[in-house]
Design an enzyme around this catalytic site. Structure first.
Site, PDB file in Angstrom:
ATOM      1  N   ARG A  81      32.662  47.342  39.285  1.00 54.93           N
ATOM      2  CA  ARG A  81      33.468  47.544  40.486  1.00 54.93           C
ATOM      3  C   ARG A  81      33.606  49.040  40.734  1.00 54.93           C
ATOM      4  O   ARG A  81      34.196  49.751  39.923  1.00 54.93           O
ATOM      5  CB  ARG A  81      34.851  46.901  40.309  1.00 54.93           C
ATOM      6  CG  ARG A  81      35.778  47.172  41.444  1.00 54.93           C
ATOM      7  CD  ARG A  81      37.116  46.433  41.336  1.00 54.93           C
ATOM      8  NE  ARG A  81      37.970  46.866  42.419  1.00 54.93           N
ATOM      9  CZ  ARG A  81      39.186  47.390  42.278  1.00 54.93           C
ATOM     10  NH1 ARG A  81      39.749  47.486  41.099  1.00 54.93           N
ATOM     11  NH2 ARG A  81      39.869  47.789  43.333  1.00 54.93           N
TER      12      ARG A  81
ATOM     13  N   HIS B 129      39.800  52.988  48.103  1.00 48.08           N
ATOM     14  CA  HIS B 129      40.581  53.236  46.891  1.00 48.08           C
ATOM     15  C   HIS B 129      41.259  54.599  47.053  1.00 48.08           C
ATOM     16  O   HIS B 129      41.020  55.535  46.295  1.00 48.08           O
ATOM     17  CB  HIS B 129      39.702  53.156  45.639  1.00 48.08           C
ATOM     18  CG  HIS B 129      40.450  52.826  44.376  1.00 48.08           C
ATOM     19  ND1 HIS B 129      40.096  51.775  43.553  1.00 48.08           N
ATOM     20  CD2 HIS B 129      41.534  53.398  43.797  1.00 48.08           C
ATOM     21  CE1 HIS B 129      40.927  51.729  42.507  1.00 48.08           C
ATOM     22  NE2 HIS B 129      41.806  52.712  42.640  1.00 48.08           N
TER      23      HIS B 129
ATOM     24  N   GLU C  42      45.071  47.911  46.086  1.00 45.92           N
ATOM     25  CA  GLU C  42      46.489  48.139  45.875  1.00 45.92           C
ATOM     26  C   GLU C  42      47.177  48.785  47.081  1.00 45.92           C
ATOM     27  O   GLU C  42      47.671  49.922  46.998  1.00 45.92           O
ATOM     28  CB  GLU C  42      46.710  48.990  44.620  1.00 45.92           C
ATOM     29  CG  GLU C  42      46.142  48.343  43.368  1.00 45.92           C
ATOM     30  CD  GLU C  42      46.592  49.018  42.069  1.00 45.92           C
ATOM     31  OE1 GLU C  42      47.219  50.087  42.135  1.00 45.92           O
ATOM     32  OE2 GLU C  42      46.304  48.471  40.985  1.00 45.92           O
TER      33      GLU C  42
ATOM     34  N   ASN D 212      45.291  43.018  40.107  1.00 47.49           N
ATOM     35  CA  ASN D 212      45.374  44.144  39.170  1.00 47.49           C
ATOM     36  C   ASN D 212      46.680  44.022  38.417  1.00 47.49           C
ATOM     37  O   ASN D 212      47.749  43.917  39.026  1.00 47.49           O
ATOM     38  CB  ASN D 212      45.355  45.484  39.916  1.00 47.49           C
ATOM     39  CG  ASN D 212      44.040  45.739  40.629  1.00 47.49           C
ATOM     40  OD1 ASN D 212      43.123  44.927  40.569  1.00 47.49           O
ATOM     41  ND2 ASN D 212      43.950  46.865  41.315  1.00 47.49           N
TER      42      ASN D 212
ATOM     43  N   TYR E 145      49.053  45.463  35.005  1.00 48.66           N
ATOM     44  CA  TYR E 145      49.238  46.374  33.865  1.00 48.66           C
ATOM     45  C   TYR E 145      50.509  46.106  33.050  1.00 48.66           C
ATOM     46  O   TYR E 145      50.495  46.241  31.835  1.00 48.66           O
ATOM     47  CB  TYR E 145      49.260  47.833  34.359  1.00 48.66           C
ATOM     48  CG  TYR E 145      47.909  48.293  34.853  1.00 48.66           C
ATOM     49  CD1 TYR E 145      46.959  48.813  33.982  1.00 48.66           C
ATOM     50  CD2 TYR E 145      47.550  48.167  36.194  1.00 48.66           C
ATOM     51  CE1 TYR E 145      45.709  49.205  34.418  1.00 48.66           C
ATOM     52  CE2 TYR E 145      46.292  48.556  36.646  1.00 48.66           C
ATOM     53  CZ  TYR E 145      45.378  49.072  35.753  1.00 48.66           C
ATOM     54  OH  TYR E 145      44.133  49.451  36.190  1.00 48.66           O
TER      55      TYR E 145
ATOM     56  N   GLU F 215      41.487  44.618  37.801  1.00 44.48           N
ATOM     57  CA  GLU F 215      41.864  45.749  36.943  1.00 44.48           C
ATOM     58  C   GLU F 215      42.845  45.277  35.886  1.00 44.48           C
ATOM     59  O   GLU F 215      43.797  44.566  36.190  1.00 44.48           O
ATOM     60  CB  GLU F 215      42.573  46.871  37.721  1.00 44.48           C
ATOM     61  CG  GLU F 215      41.689  47.750  38.538  1.00 44.48           C
ATOM     62  CD  GLU F 215      42.474  48.864  39.244  1.00 44.48           C
ATOM     63  OE1 GLU F 215      43.480  49.344  38.693  1.00 44.48           O
ATOM     64  OE2 GLU F 215      42.059  49.227  40.359  1.00 44.48           O
TER      65      GLU F 215
END
Ligand code: FCB
Length: 467
Positions: free
Chosen positions: A77, A121, A166, A296, A298, A372
């Protein structure tokens, strides 16, 4: 098949973004972006770091593709730098920029690596910011034209198109907290930006399919916030968590997947904006078929109801002059209490399980892809330059195990992309945070596989989580 074994069709990839790795900021006819302007403004990034050189990927892309081959990745990606292919954000394309991506995509395909391409991005051409950036509705139309041009130029080379990455960060870190470019701290502007990013997604999805046919595969990558009440018994804390869900998640999921903004969002933001930027017909433009939703993930957040403007943390995003949480004056983000990564983000693999299964429940069977997931740790190279990074291996193992559990419980997850292939420019943290499974020595640009890279390569090869 147990949860630790993934089917052959499961995609194992790695992710990067143009501004974080390419460098060559003034070469090949590239224009300027808001991240060039922001990182060159004193005080905006740690140590004044910029993406001018980064990983020099613009010159070393062949080596980097070879590295991916060596790791046996099934997909990569990457993002296209809008100002590299269309300086100024409008008008004719820059042939040198387009040629760079054409060569890269061809090399990936030749190596048997499926390219997944993110169109945005975060590197908005500076000229568009000068005209209001994402607060200006016209930016969404300019983005759709750029998307169309990329679809025409790159076409079948791209396996999956990701419109925006995002949008929460672009809107709220860019226009509310000021942690990211363009560094503005205007809550109303952030809400307008969020809407225009939604619109940009929808218009771009339609433009890509208009160019390439209905079978073109389109996605979006959202950083969805998994938010828990500090006290699960407290109705007030539960309400606070729900508010984060509205402003952090459903502000995008709603228009993109349900065709409406969520009930409750308006009440939270009434004092900030009259939402006059939402025009009749916008929901139809935004809600386009999503072939897969990019997730994504985290960390998780813990929140409680507070009486006044937020004290304490800001949900993992504490690097800006203001709070990114527009409309959430009565929500307090608690500092993490357990283990954290070098970002100070708490480590909670169950969060990704909950997120994937909740999405599956809400959008029955919707194909999902983890676009991600990964962690920064303060890697210390050994005497021969080798990097043992057991904490990263552990982080990846536990999160991928949770993805396997979510799959076993019915979530339709098709793939996983580790963030990141390479150590790179981590936005306002500059080069101080290393997310790569491959170490980059910024003095020599030498790449060294970390233990996590070898571990991940074994996983990609066997489809089974190594011990
Ligand atoms: C995500 C971004 C990515 C990288 C990781 C750590 O929010 O999409 O570019 O910075 O965080």
């Amino acid at each position: 098949m147990n949860q630790r074994t993934f089917p052959d069709s499961f995609v194992w990839g790695a992710a990067t973004a143009a501004y974080q790795i390419e460098g060559a900021a003034t070469e090949g006819g590239r224009g300027r972006s808001i991240w060039d302007d922001f990182s060159h403004t004193p005080g905006r990034t740690l140590g004044g770091d910029t993406g001018d050189v980064a990983d020099d990927h613009y010159h070393r892309w062949q080596d980097d593709v070879a590295l991916m081959s060596e790791l046996g990745l099934g997909a990569y990606r990457l993002s296209i730098s809008w100002p590299r292919v269309q300086p100024g954000g409008r008008g004719p394309l820059n042939p040198e920029g387009v040629a760079f991506y054409t060569r890269l995509l061809d090399a990936l395909r030749a190596a048997g690596i499926e390219p997944v391409v993110t169109l945005y991005h975060w590197d908005l051409p500076s000229e568009l910011e000068a005209a209001g950036g994402w607060t200006n509705r016209e930016t969404a139309y300019a983005f759709a034209e750029y998307a169309r041009a990329m679809a025409r130029a790159l076409g079948e080379r791209v396996g999956l198109w990701i419109t925006v990455n995002e949008p929460w960060c672009s809107a709220f870190l860019g226009y509310a907290s000021g942690e990211h470019a363009p560094g503005r701290t205007e809550p109303a502007a952030a809400l307008a930006a969020a809407h225009h990013l939604n619109l940009a997604h929808g218009l771009a999805a339609a433009a890509i399919r208009d160019e390439l046919g209905d079978e073109a595969q389109v996605s979006v990558s959202l950083n969805l916030h998994v938010t828990r009440p500090a006290d699960p018994e407290s109705a007030a804390d539960l309400e606070a968590a729900h508010e984060v869900d509205l402003v952090g998640n459903h502000i995008f999921l709603g228009p993109m997947l349900d065709g409406s903004y969520p009930i409750g969002l308006r009440d939270l933001t009434r004092d900030i904006t009259d939402a006059g930027y939402v025009r009749p017909g916008d929901m139809t433009l935004i809600r386009q078929r999503l072939d897969v939703l990019g997730v994504n993930y985290y960390f998780t957040n813990y929140v409680r109801r507070s009486d006044g403007p937020a004290a304490g943390g800001s949900g993992g995003h504490g690097n800006g002059p203001a709070s990114p949480w527009v409309g959430l004056d009565r929500v307090e983000f608690l500092p993490p209490s357990g283990p954290t990564t070098a970002m100070g983000w708490n480590i909670e693999p169950d969060g990704i399980y909950e997120l994937l299964t909740a999405l599956d429940n809400a959008y029955d069977g919707l194909p999902l892809m983890v676009t991600e997931n990964g962690a920064a740790f303060d890697d210390v190279p050994g005497p021969d330059g080798e990097v043992h990074d057991p904490e990263r291996v552990d982080y990846l193992r536990r999160h991928i195990d949770a993805v396997g559990r979510a799959r076993q419980d019915g979530a339709n997850v098709h793939g996983y992309f580790v963030w990141s292939l390479l150590d790179n420019f981590e936005w306002s943290y500059g080069y101080s945070k290393r997310f790569g499974i491959v170490r980059v020595d910024y003095d020599t640009q030498r790449r060294t596989l970390k233990d996590s890279a070898r571990w991940y390569a074994q996983l990609a090869r066997t489809g089974t989580l190594p011990d």
